[in-house]
Design an enzyme around this catalytic site. Structure first.
Site, short mmCIF file in Angstrom:
data_model
loop_
_atom_site.label_atom_id
_atom_site.label_comp_id
_atom_site.label_asym_id
_atom_site.label_seq_id
_atom_site.Cartn_x
_atom_site.Cartn_y
_atom_site.Cartn_z
N ARG A 31 -5.46 -4.51 -8.04
CA ARG A 31 -5.75 -3.03 -7.11
C ARG A 31 -3.10 -2.69 -6.87
O ARG A 31 -2.06 -3.19 -7.70
CB ARG A 31 -5.44 -3.63 -6.14
CG ARG A 31 -4.56 -4.30 -5.04
CD ARG A 31 -3.42 -3.89 -4.01
NE ARG A 31 -2.54 -5.12 -3.24
CZ ARG A 31 -1.45 -5.78 -4.45
NH1 ARG A 31 -0.89 -4.65 -5.37
NH2 ARG A 31 -0.78 -6.50 -3.91
N GLU A 37 3.44 -1.94 3.01
CA GLU A 37 3.50 -3.20 1.96
C GLU A 37 3.99 -3.87 3.30
O GLU A 37 4.63 -3.54 3.97
CB GLU A 37 4.77 -2.77 1.68
CG GLU A 37 4.37 -3.85 0.06
CD GLU A 37 3.27 -3.71 -0.55
OE1 GLU A 37 2.14 -4.47 -0.27
OE2 GLU A 37 2.91 -2.47 -1.31
N ASP A 40 -0.27 -5.64 6.16
CA ASP A 40 -1.89 -6.25 6.59
C ASP A 40 -1.77 -7.83 7.50
O ASP A 40 -2.57 -7.72 8.16
CB ASP A 40 -2.36 -6.54 5.53
CG ASP A 40 -2.09 -7.85 3.86
OD1 ASP A 40 -0.37 -7.99 4.57
OD2 ASP A 40 -2.61 -8.44 3.10
N ASP A 177 -5.84 -7.59 -0.49
CA ASP A 177 -5.84 -7.68 -1.81
C ASP A 177 -7.92 -7.64 -1.89
O ASP A 177 -7.97 -6.68 -3.16
CB ASP A 177 -4.81 -8.52 -2.55
CG ASP A 177 -3.44 -8.28 -2.69
OD1 ASP A 177 -3.41 -7.66 -1.90
OD2 ASP A 177 -3.07 -9.19 -2.30
#
Ligand code: GLA
Length: 476
Positions: A31, A37, A40, A177
């Protein structure tokens, strides 16, 4: 190399190593995160896409009947023997821990494949920040689902792969991810709410733009220590601000609390709060095809990761500076580091027809500045983990006698199965309008066929219905 070429290369390698053809082939993509960034694990938003680079596993039941998963790797890495007759624990070689963790989590859920001979091949750079580890995890999980015929909800699958990485590889990663490696969709980015796990596919159909991935070839030094440290700093900031996570804070609140927070922690929180906002704005920009705005948000994200979050490095900065120097006139809308940082890759949003010139120009500037060679490739948003050979549905469709399809395919059982399949595998987690529409179209088509007595169905009709099963099954 296309995905099919990659799969047939892996099948050939399997035959060379094990002396027979593989029964199953599964491919899981890497990915690239366009923006969002280090958000998460702060319950924020991310906007990644799967890319056309894959980890592929070809497999068959083991010849000796032992309960060992034996994996050979085309890269020449040490093979792995994973004994599944005893509780699976972390062990050598190191790379096998991503696989071991997934096998252990599936065993806990009663999903047991028995012994397998596996051949692993990947064209994803290892340690390049393109989620080669998540691809290995989702590939393993999907292979075992395919072998056993027991499918797990995609959300649960992503979470168990993440758990494998935490517990067996010791990396306290977030959820991005594994999610994108499973849910990726061609020509779409995935806007993922990392708190509710709600997903929205943001179309990126415009052929005039593409993503350029620039590998600095500086091994991603995602020092687990530095990553964990950032996580802790975010937790501390949230605690001081009196919110469950930084997702719940805004810039004003942070400014008001400035005197109570250390300078470093303040900057970490400023990055996260700003990045969550930028991610939502970028999704809006993409929906509106407003590429210059999206590009500027990418540059802002990079500056924030470099200065406030301190996860960039001189090589990534050199790439972004080179891209910025080319500018919109030269075909570059924006550029930023992508993934955990400390090396690895940058992603640029560029005009498709200028891709070659841009790649050459960035490579030259990067070489001049760092003395290093970058590896550069373009990718369209790709589909998530895919069963290429041997899925149960393909086996059913293919098991018809020559000249006619197995009529049971069209009967009530298969209809219930299709509903169940969708329910479990795609639509529960992906409750978007587009998906519901696709589900209805699919089920209506199958229902229309099933409503007719078998004898009245044309062979073509039956074939089309069965082909639909196959096509859908390609995307678990
Ligand atoms: C790594 C982790 C992800 C995410 C990114 C930073 O890739 O695996 O979960 O935290 O870093 O955005």
């Amino acid at each position: 190399m296309t995905l099919n070429e990659l799969a047939s290369y892996t099948a050939q390698q399997f035959a060379k190593n094990y002396g027979r053809a593989p029964r199953w082939i599964v491919a899981a993509p890497g990915r690239v995160n366009v923006i969002g960034e280090h958000t998460d694990y702060n319950d924020g938003f991310v906007l990644p896409t799967a890319i056309e680079r894959y980890t592929v596993m070809a497999a068959d039941l083991s010849a000796d009947g032992k309960e060992v998963v034996y994996i050979r790797d085309t890269s020449g890495a040490e093979p792995a023997f994973i004994d599944c007759s005893v509780p699976v624990k972390p062990g050598p070689p190191k790379w096998s821990n991503y696989v071991r963790g997934v096998i252990a989590a599936l065993l806990e859920r009663g999903i047991k494949s028995g012994g397998l001979d596996v051949l692993l091949h990947s064209n994803l750079p290892i340690g390049g920040g393109l989620s080669s580890s998540a691809a290995l995890e989702t590939c393993t999980a999907t292979l075992l689902e395919t072998v056993t015929g027991k499918q797990i909800d995609p959300l649960e699958k992503a979470l168990l792969c993440q758990q494998a990485e935490h517990e067996f590889a010791g990396v306290p990663c977030g959820i991005m991810d594994q999610f994108i490696s499973i849910l990726g969709r061609e020509n779409h980015l995935l806007l993922l709410d990392c708190r509710s796990h709600q997903t929205e596919f943001v179309p990126m159909m415009d052929p005039s733009v593409t993503l350029l991935i620039i590998n600095t070839n500086v091994k991603r030094r995602l020092d687990a220590g530095e990553y964990a440290k950032r996580r802790r700093q975010c937790e501390i900031a949230a605690k001081i601000l009196g919110v469950p996570s930084l997702r719940d804070a805004n810039a004003e609140q942070l400014e008001d609390a400035k005197s109570k927070i250390s300078g470093v922690t303040f900057r970490r929180a400023r990055h996260v709060i700003g990045e969550i906002e930028r991610t939502l704005l970028a999704a809006e920009g993409i929906r509106a095809l407003n590429w210059p705005t999206v590009g500027n948000l990418m540059y802002a994200s990079h500056a924030s990761l470099r200065d406030d979050y301190e996860v960039s490095c001189t090589e990534l900065d050199a790439v972004v500076e080179a891209a910025e120097a080319i500018g919109v006139k030269g075909g570059v809308y924006g550029c930023r580091m992508t993934g955990g940082g400390f090396g690895g890759c940058a992603v640029a949003l560029i005009k498709t027809d200028q891709a070659e010139t841009i790649a050459k120009s960035i490579a030259a500037a990067y070489k001049t500045k760092t003395g290093l060679d970058a590896t550069i490739f373009a990718s369209r948003p790709a589909a998530g983990v895919t069963v290429i050979k041997g899925s149960r549905l393909i086996a059913q469709a293919g098991s018809h006698p020559p000249g006619g399809f197995n009529p049971r395919m069209i009967g009530r059982n298969s209809l219930a199965f299709a509903g169940d399949f969708f329910q479990r595998n795609r639509f529960r987690a992906l409750a978007t309008r587009g998906h519901h529409h696709a589900e209805h179209v699919f089920l209506n088509q199958i229902t229309a066929r099933a409503a007719k007595p078998r004898g009245q169905q044309t062979v073509r009709g039956r074939r089309r219905a069965a082909a639909l099963y196959v096509a859908e099954d390609g995307h678990t």
